[in-house]
Each structure stands twice: as C-alpha cells, then as structure tokens.
Design a protein around this motif. Sequence first.
Motif, short mmCIF file in Angstrom:
data_model
loop_
_atom_site.label_atom_id
_atom_site.label_comp_id
_atom_site.label_asym_id
_atom_site.label_seq_id
_atom_site.Cartn_x
_atom_site.Cartn_y
_atom_site.Cartn_z
N PHE A 152 0.70 -1.19 -0.07
CA PHE A 152 0.02 -0.22 -0.07
C PHE A 152 0.93 1.34 0.12
CE2 PHE A 152 -2.69 3.24 1.94
CZ PHE A 152 -3.58 3.20 1.31
N CYS A 162 -6.73 -3.23 8.74
CA CYS A 162 -7.22 -2.42 7.82
C CYS A 162 -7.33 -3.47 6.31
CB CYS A 162 -6.67 -1.14 7.64
SG CYS A 162 -4.84 -1.23 7.01
N LYS A 170 -4.91 -3.69 4.08
CA LYS A 170 -3.91 -3.15 3.08
C LYS A 170 -3.02 -4.41 2.98
CE LYS A 170 -4.63 1.43 4.26
NZ LYS A 170 -4.14 2.54 5.35
N CYS A 212 0.13 -3.29 9.43
CA CYS A 212 0.89 -2.39 8.77
C CYS A 212 1.26 -1.06 9.55
CB CYS A 212 -0.15 -1.68 7.34
SG CYS A 212 -1.42 -0.76 8.11
#
Length: 126
Positions: free
Chosen positions: A4, A18, A20, A36
């Motif tokens: 990401f 999330c 990502k 992340c």
Amino acid sequence: MQCFVHHEVAAVGICRTCGKGICPACAREIDKGIVCSEACAQFVTDNQAIVDRAKRVYSIGVKPKIPLGAWFFGTMGVVMLGIAALFLWTDPHGWPVAAYPGAFGLLLVVFAVFVWRRYRAVGLNL
Ligand SMILES: [Zn+2]
Ligand SMILES: [Zn+2]
C-alpha cells in the motif's frame, strides 16, 4: 498485490486490521499475524483485550471446577443424609427407618466423589 505504501514492491501479507497489502519493510509482527502500522497493532491489542475479558466474564473455555453430575449427586446425598439425621433427631430409636435414606445418601455422596475424581483424571489426559 502491491504494498500500500511502496507501490513498486510486492505485498507479502495483508494487515489484520485494515486489510492493506504490506511489504516486508512495512510489516509489523504481532501476536497472531501482521499489521501495517502502530495504530493497527493497537487496534488488534485492544480487540484482544475485549475478547479476553468477555471470555473471563462468560467463562468460555474455562472448565467448571466440579462437574455438574458430582454437584447433583453430592447435593442429593447431603439432603438424604440430612433426612436421616432428622429422623434420628426426632426419634433416637428410629434408626432402622433412618438407615434407608442414610445409606442412600452415603451412596450418592460416594458416587459424587467418584464422578468428580473420574472427571479430574480425564481432564488431566486432555
Ligand atoms: Zn493496517
Ligand atoms: Zn511497504
């Protein structure tokens, strides 16, 4: 999928919070998985704390110390012994009558202890 943050780098995993894509440079290892960012790690930690508390409150995954069967037979046995004692108390010479609930109560208590011990023995093997 690409990372990401670093679009040129292939993602090695997905953030648990999330979703990502994350590359090895971005990935942070936590207890069960990767995230992340610090914020995402905190989110997982908070959630885990809530789940743990709920488990404690509702005793999920926690075995009762005494099995229900032992409780049941034990209580019945004590009640029977109480009846026998009451018989003897009201009529000291009425022991032949009191002997029936007395013996039955004793049997139930012994059975309850047997169930409890067996339960503990099985529990140790798990
Ligand atoms: Zn994240
Ligand atoms: Zn990255």
